[in-house]
Write a protein that holds these residues in place. Sequence first.
Motif, short mmCIF file in Angstrom:
data_model
loop_
_atom_site.label_atom_id
_atom_site.label_comp_id
_atom_site.label_asym_id
_atom_site.label_seq_id
_atom_site.Cartn_x
_atom_site.Cartn_y
_atom_site.Cartn_z
N VAL A 276 54.97 18.16 72.65
CA VAL A 276 56.05 18.42 73.60
C VAL A 276 57.38 18.15 72.89
O VAL A 276 57.61 17.03 72.40
CB VAL A 276 55.93 17.53 74.85
N VAL A 277 58.21 19.15 72.81
CA VAL A 277 59.54 19.02 72.22
C VAL A 277 60.53 19.06 73.38
O VAL A 277 60.78 20.11 73.96
CB VAL A 277 59.82 20.16 71.22
N ALA A 278 61.08 17.89 73.72
CA ALA A 278 61.93 17.78 74.90
C ALA A 278 63.33 17.35 74.48
O ALA A 278 63.52 16.31 73.86
CB ALA A 278 61.35 16.77 75.88
N ARG A 279 64.30 18.18 74.86
CA ARG A 279 65.69 17.89 74.51
C ARG A 279 66.54 17.78 75.76
O ARG A 279 66.45 18.59 76.67
CB ARG A 279 66.25 18.99 73.61
N ASP A 280 67.36 16.73 75.81
CA ASP A 280 68.34 16.53 76.90
C ASP A 280 67.68 16.61 78.28
O ASP A 280 68.19 17.28 79.18
CB ASP A 280 69.46 17.56 76.79
N ILE B 60 56.39 23.45 74.58
CA ILE B 60 55.12 22.96 74.04
C ILE B 60 54.79 23.82 72.82
O ILE B 60 54.65 25.05 72.92
CB ILE B 60 53.99 23.07 75.08
N VAL B 61 54.72 23.17 71.66
CA VAL B 61 54.38 23.87 70.41
C VAL B 61 53.13 23.23 69.83
O VAL B 61 52.62 22.23 70.35
CB VAL B 61 55.55 23.81 69.40
N ARG C 210 68.94 14.02 70.24
CA ARG C 210 68.77 14.12 71.69
C ARG C 210 67.38 14.62 72.06
O ARG C 210 67.13 14.94 73.21
CB ARG C 210 69.85 15.04 72.27
N THR C 211 66.51 14.69 71.08
CA THR C 211 65.16 15.20 71.29
C THR C 211 64.15 14.07 71.21
O THR C 211 64.30 13.14 70.42
CB THR C 211 64.82 16.26 70.22
N ILE C 212 63.10 14.16 72.02
CA ILE C 212 61.96 13.26 71.91
C ILE C 212 60.72 14.12 71.73
O ILE C 212 60.62 15.22 72.29
CB ILE C 212 61.82 12.34 73.13
N LEU C 213 59.78 13.63 70.91
CA LEU C 213 58.55 14.36 70.63
C LEU C 213 57.37 13.60 71.20
O LEU C 213 57.25 12.37 71.01
CB LEU C 213 58.36 14.52 69.11
N LEU C 214 56.50 14.30 71.91
CA LEU C 214 55.26 13.73 72.41
C LEU C 214 54.12 14.48 71.73
O LEU C 214 53.90 15.68 71.99
CB LEU C 214 55.16 13.88 73.93
N VAL C 215 53.39 13.78 70.87
CA VAL C 215 52.32 14.39 70.08
C VAL C 215 50.99 14.05 70.72
O VAL C 215 50.66 12.86 70.89
CB VAL C 215 52.36 13.90 68.62
N VAL D 206 46.04 21.85 76.87
CA VAL D 206 47.14 22.73 77.27
C VAL D 206 46.55 23.85 78.13
O VAL D 206 45.56 24.48 77.74
CB VAL D 206 47.87 23.34 76.06
N VAL D 207 47.13 24.06 79.30
CA VAL D 207 46.64 25.07 80.23
C VAL D 207 47.80 25.98 80.63
O VAL D 207 48.89 25.49 80.95
CB VAL D 207 46.02 24.42 81.49
N ARG D 208 47.55 27.28 80.60
CA ARG D 208 48.57 28.24 81.04
C ARG D 208 48.34 28.52 82.52
O ARG D 208 47.26 28.97 82.92
CB ARG D 208 48.51 29.53 80.23
N ARG D 209 49.33 28.29 83.33
CA ARG D 209 49.23 28.47 84.77
C ARG D 209 49.43 29.93 85.16
O ARG D 209 49.80 30.76 84.32
CB ARG D 209 50.29 27.61 85.47
N ALA D 210 49.20 30.23 86.44
CA ALA D 210 49.30 31.61 86.91
C ALA D 210 50.70 32.19 86.73
O ALA D 210 50.87 33.40 86.58
CB ALA D 210 48.88 31.68 88.38
N ASP D 211 51.73 31.30 86.76
CA ASP D 211 53.10 31.79 86.60
C ASP D 211 53.50 31.96 85.15
O ASP D 211 54.64 32.28 84.84
CB ASP D 211 54.09 30.84 87.30
N GLY D 212 52.55 31.72 84.22
CA GLY D 212 52.83 31.88 82.80
C GLY D 212 53.27 30.61 82.11
O GLY D 212 53.32 30.56 80.88
#
Length: 495
Positions: A436-440, A450-451, A464-469, A476-482
């Motif tokens: 998870v690459v989360a900024r601001d 999510i990369v 200003r970024t935090i990384l969750l590895v 990782v699941v892709r929901r119906a809305d994409g």
Amino acid sequence: MSGKLYGVGLGPGDPSLMTVRAVEVIAEADVIAYHSARHGRSIARSIAAQYIREDHIEEALVYPVTTETTDHPGGYEGAMEEFYAEASARLASHLDAGRTVAVLAEGDPLFYGSYMHMHKRLVDRYDTEVIPGITSVSAAAARLGAPLAEGEEVLTILPGTLPEEELTARLATTDAAVVMKLGRTFPKVRRALESAGRLEEARYVERATMSKERLAELADVDAESVPYFSVAVLPSQVDAGRPVRERGQVVVVGTGPAGPLWLTPETRGALAAADDLVGYTTYLNRVPERPGQARHGSDNRVEAERAEFALQLARKGRRVAVVSGGDPGVFAMATAVLEAASRPEYLDVPVRVLPGVTAANAAAARAGAPLGHDYATISLSDRLKPWEVIAERLQAAASADLVLALYNPGSRSRTWQVGKAQELLLEHRAPETPVVVARDVGGPDERVRIVRLGELDPAEVDMRTILLVGSSQTQVVRRADGEEIVWTPRRYPEA
């Protein structure tokens, strides 16, 4: 033709404070209705008594229960629901006969009043008009001669029947307040004011504008003497001044990752009660300005000096809030303040740390639940510890298959740490591991992606970024809305 229903606000008690329109409606009405307890004495009727004629039809709507217990099978709520249904039916019979009905209400009909229960049941069936009245809130402020709210202050109106912790939280966080429905709730309200640090400001108003009116400092009021028709008032803080204390205190607070929506009620209260705010200017700018409160902003690299300055202010009797981002105990100001407070000259200064929403928790919530199992939090900044220590901890946490929250991953002067951390982690994690690459997060420039670990671009990561590895179990699941969500199961597979 059906008659018309009026909800008539009579004001706080003094008949001379009734509006001209209220007097006109009473004169026009065929039926005058009013609520009372079983003793039959109605405050509303007594206010309007001089305008009630002998030819008026009077409907006394007598509560079946007030503060006593009831044997109704539905309890208090059931008894009152049945009463309001029956009372509405009585009024409806007059309206169906073409009579005009005026329901008298102390204060304003739609402000904590019984009329509203009639209104909700009848407004869709009959022509209805509500005549507003002066509320007890306005009357109390007028009798105290104190502004309720000024400028951008927030006024909060609370029923004393709320749970004590809820009262405490709301009283601690607002600028000005009025607490209604005292009586039996007074001891609880007093404790809540004291816990919120607001007791010395609180004023007491009983039967405002009535013959037995009483004004007092709330702290001096005997709980046994408090009737239902009384209110507690926290007036405007503008120009109120702040007390001089022999000894102050320091509270280290976390503002969360962004603005006011991330503050806890306890933190809001501490910020409101402070004489001085001390902190990194960027974090101070998240806190609304308050009259009489001093703000001491500084650069982000002078934590030790900032901590000592706050303690010196507290030794002069000031109540100081040291403002930190996120949670003050996670790579933030709490450690600096406690380290300084451990020196002999500051051992007598009270210091508290209040938690805040961490950047890791905020980022995790935006992405799903990647921190659902064991995880480690590591700062990639080598400004206060050598990179060799960071590398050892990364390898240990990665080999233990822990999810990782990586703080301070990069800055203008630190550009290689993310790439090196990526290399170390790929020795233990598959390239497909979600990151998870989360900024601001929470800010205007929020971006959460999510990369995959093997595709992470260090050039896109800044301070200003935090990384969750993720761990080997993170999904990782892709929901119906994409949209993709990421989560780590709480159950770990058996070996």
